[in-house]
Design a protein around this motif. Structure first.
Motif, PDB file in Angstrom:
ATOM      1  N   ILE A 295       0.854  -1.081  -0.078  1.00  0.00           N
ATOM      2  CA  ILE A 295      -0.088  -0.070   0.057  1.00  0.00           C
ATOM      3  C   ILE A 295       1.018   1.352   0.020  1.00  0.00           C
ATOM      4  O   ILE A 295       0.637   2.339  -0.661  1.00  0.00           O
ATOM      5  N   GLU A 296       1.892   1.119   0.672  1.00  0.00           N
ATOM      6  CA  GLU A 296       2.825   2.335   0.734  1.00  0.00           C
ATOM      7  C   GLU A 296       3.531   2.469  -0.417  1.00  0.00           C
ATOM      8  O   GLU A 296       3.642   3.659  -0.921  1.00  0.00           O
ATOM      9  N   ARG A 299       1.203   3.818  -3.097  1.00  0.00           N
ATOM     10  CA  ARG A 299       0.954   5.506  -3.015  1.00  0.00           C
ATOM     11  C   ARG A 299       2.113   6.176  -3.374  1.00  0.00           C
ATOM     12  O   ARG A 299       2.079   7.314  -4.173  1.00  0.00           O
ATOM     13  N   ASP A 300       3.177   5.777  -2.853  1.00  0.00           N
ATOM     14  CA  ASP A 300       4.329   6.791  -3.003  1.00  0.00           C
ATOM     15  C   ASP A 300       5.078   6.613  -4.169  1.00  0.00           C
ATOM     16  O   ASP A 300       5.890   7.763  -4.600  1.00  0.00           O
ATOM     17  N   PRO A 305      -4.011   6.852  -5.973  1.00  0.00           N
ATOM     18  CA  PRO A 305      -4.503   7.363  -4.854  1.00  0.00           C
ATOM     19  C   PRO A 305      -4.557   6.371  -3.599  1.00  0.00           C
ATOM     20  O   PRO A 305      -4.975   5.193  -3.894  1.00  0.00           O
ATOM     21  N   GLN A 306      -4.571   6.870  -2.557  1.00  0.00           N
ATOM     22  CA  GLN A 306      -4.690   6.202  -1.448  1.00  0.00           C
ATOM     23  C   GLN A 306      -6.137   5.399  -1.068  1.00  0.00           C
ATOM     24  O   GLN A 306      -5.908   4.234  -0.800  1.00  0.00           O
ATOM     25  N   THR A 307      -7.018   6.082  -1.518  1.00  0.00           N
ATOM     26  CA  THR A 307      -8.337   5.485  -1.627  1.00  0.00           C
ATOM     27  C   THR A 307      -8.536   4.180  -2.707  1.00  0.00           C
ATOM     28  O   THR A 307      -8.932   2.868  -2.302  1.00  0.00           O
ATOM     29  N   ALA A 309      -5.673   2.474  -3.687  1.00  0.00           N
ATOM     30  CA  ALA A 309      -4.741   1.355  -2.982  1.00  0.00           C
ATOM     31  C   ALA A 309      -5.126   0.695  -1.951  1.00  0.00           C
ATOM     32  O   ALA A 309      -5.169  -0.460  -1.861  1.00  0.00           O
ATOM     33  N   GLY A 310      -6.132   1.413  -1.042  1.00  0.00           N
ATOM     34  CA  GLY A 310      -6.732   0.788  -0.015  1.00  0.00           C
ATOM     35  C   GLY A 310      -7.759  -0.183  -0.394  1.00  0.00           C
ATOM     36  O   GLY A 310      -8.058  -1.123   0.428  1.00  0.00           O
ATOM     37  N   THR A 430       3.564  12.850  -6.392  1.00  0.00           N
ATOM     38  CA  THR A 430       4.145  11.735  -5.218  1.00  0.00           C
ATOM     39  C   THR A 430       5.455  11.291  -5.583  1.00  0.00           C
ATOM     40  O   THR A 430       5.995  10.422  -4.738  1.00  0.00           O
TER      41      THR A 430
END
Length: 433
Positions: A295-296, A299-300, A305-307, A309-310, A430
């Motif tokens: 997940i990290e 995102r990075d 986007p965080q949403t 990936a989550g 990012t």
């Protein structure tokens, strides 16, 4: 690898199974040149005990796979109902899984054509497999073509098909049953899914009980191999490990290409993004343990986007295992060449379809359990005997590392593909090239 992980390995079932394999082959080989009449006289009893252990595993295959398929399809349908990203994720997973299965058949056949099993060494490996297990080559391996294969998909009596090891027919029925269950009322679907989940969990408990005796079962089979073939069998097992690992390494390289072309990302950037997750995968052999790092990195480094990936990555860990058909079909193709079975187009299609189905069904199962739960049905669908599988299980530790690395790499590639233009919009902010 930390000292705690090393200590855990030496107390694990995998270590004891490997030790049993080595001990059985060595004891049998040492007894070859001696007058150990007591050992040769009792060999039949020992091998019969090994066959009983194998049959105990085999009896769980049909109910376990059927239950897991039903619950897996229901859970996928529930996930698809959560939104557009989930649907897009499942489509990407499906396309990649089908592509991996086609690759698995081509790569497995190609590798074994270029680097075939030595016939004498192959006979040595089969020396400890009982005659009974060698006569279980089913009708699928002798099918007269695609027509017979298509006719086997919808038997008049699915119970009889299950009793006759017609696994593909059972898989087709389970898939239809699972999708039909998604169309009934929620208050009816939930208890039905709960029932099959309970059946699957019960079967897993039984398999765990049987696997507790795995060192004894593997020792019994390996003793016969060592007594008849000696230490030369080690070369065949090493050859098997190499074939399975090479199939998966090829898949991992293809995943990089897919990520670059379909995910529209540079090779260097994708490689840097997945490397830390791959390191965790090697050390833990668990996609779930690699999830926080994935997940990290998504995102990075992948600009997801965080949403997204989550949502996508946990879904991928839950229902997507791309290396399953590749590794499992590599095992089955190896077993086929080991027994000298010629595989028709119909049999290869049957194996591929079953491999896709069980890749969904076996997600989340422990390594030793999933080995039999996944490979057993594919072998049966292709009409291949199961007697040699316990010996191959004993050396599954190394291929299992590549399974996890491939799954983690594919999960991140699929996440980047699903993100699409959304990832491109955030990439500049990012990631620092």
């Amino acid at each position: 690898m930390s000292q705690s992980r090393i200590a855990a390995f030496f107390t694990s079932l995998s270590f004891f199974v490997i030790a049993a394999l080595v001990a059985g082959v060595v004891v049998g080989a040492l007894a070859q040149g001696t007058q150990a009449s007591w050992l040769t006289g009792s060999l039949g009893v020992v091998e019969s005990l090994g066959q009983v252990w194998l049959n105990a595993l085999r009896m769980t295959v049909i109910p376990l796979v059927f239950s897991l398929l039903v619950t897996g399809i229901v859970s996928i349908a529930d996930a698809a109902a959560t939104g557009r990203i989930a649907v897009r994720s499942l489509v990407v997973f499906g396309v990649l899984l089908v592509g991996a299965t086609v690759y698995a058949i081509l790569a497995g056949l190609g590798l074994l054509a270029v680097w075939p099993i030595d016939p004498e060494a192959g006979r040595g490996l089969l020396a400890g497999v009982t005659t009974e297990s060698l006569t279980t080559v089913g009708e699928a391996a002798r099918t007269d073509g695609l027509r017979a294969f298509l006719a086997s998909l919808a038997p008049a009596n699915v119970i009889k098909a299950a009793a006759d090891d017609g696994v593909l027919a059972v898989v087709v029925f389970a898939v239809a049953f699972g999708f039909a269950a998604t169309r009934i009322k929620t208050e009816l679907r939930r208890p039905l899914a709960g029932f099959f989940e309970a059946v699957a969990e019960t079967m897993v408990v039984i398999v765990h009980w049987v696997l507790l005796a795995a060192p004894f079962g593997v020792f019994a089979l390996a003793l016969g191999v060592g007594l008849r073939a000696g230490l030369g069998v080690a070369g065949t097992l090493a050859h098997y490990v190499a074939i399975v690992c090479l199939s998966q390494i090829g898949l991992i390289l293809i995943i990089y290409v897919v990520a670059v072309v379909w995910g529209r990302i540079s090779l260097a950037r994708f490689a840097r993004a997945v490397a830390p997750a791959q390191v965790v995968a090697v050390s833990t052999q668990s996609s779930l343990a690699s999830l926080p790092v994935m997940i990290e990195r998504a995102r990075d480094w992948l600009g997801v986007p965080q949403t997204s990936a989550g949502l996508v990555l946990p879904l991928a860990v839950a229902v997507f295992r791309i290396t399953s058909p590749v590794a499992n079909l590599a095992v089955c193709l190896y077993v086929a060449q080991l027994h000298g079975v010629e595989l028709s187009l119909g049999v290869l299609i049957a194996g591929g379809l079953t491999a896709i189905a069980v890749s969904i069904a076996s997600v989340g199962l422990p390594g030793q359990v999933s080995f039999f739960a996944a490979i057993g049905p594919i072998c049966l669908a292709m009409g291949l005997p199961l007697g040699v599988l316990p010996l191959l299980l004993a050396v599954e530790v190394i291929p299992d590392i590549f399974r996890t690395v491939g799954n983690v790499t594919a999960d991140l590639a699929a996440t980047r593909i699903v993100a699409g233009e959304d990832g491109d919009e955030e990439a500049a902010d990012t990631v620092t090239e």
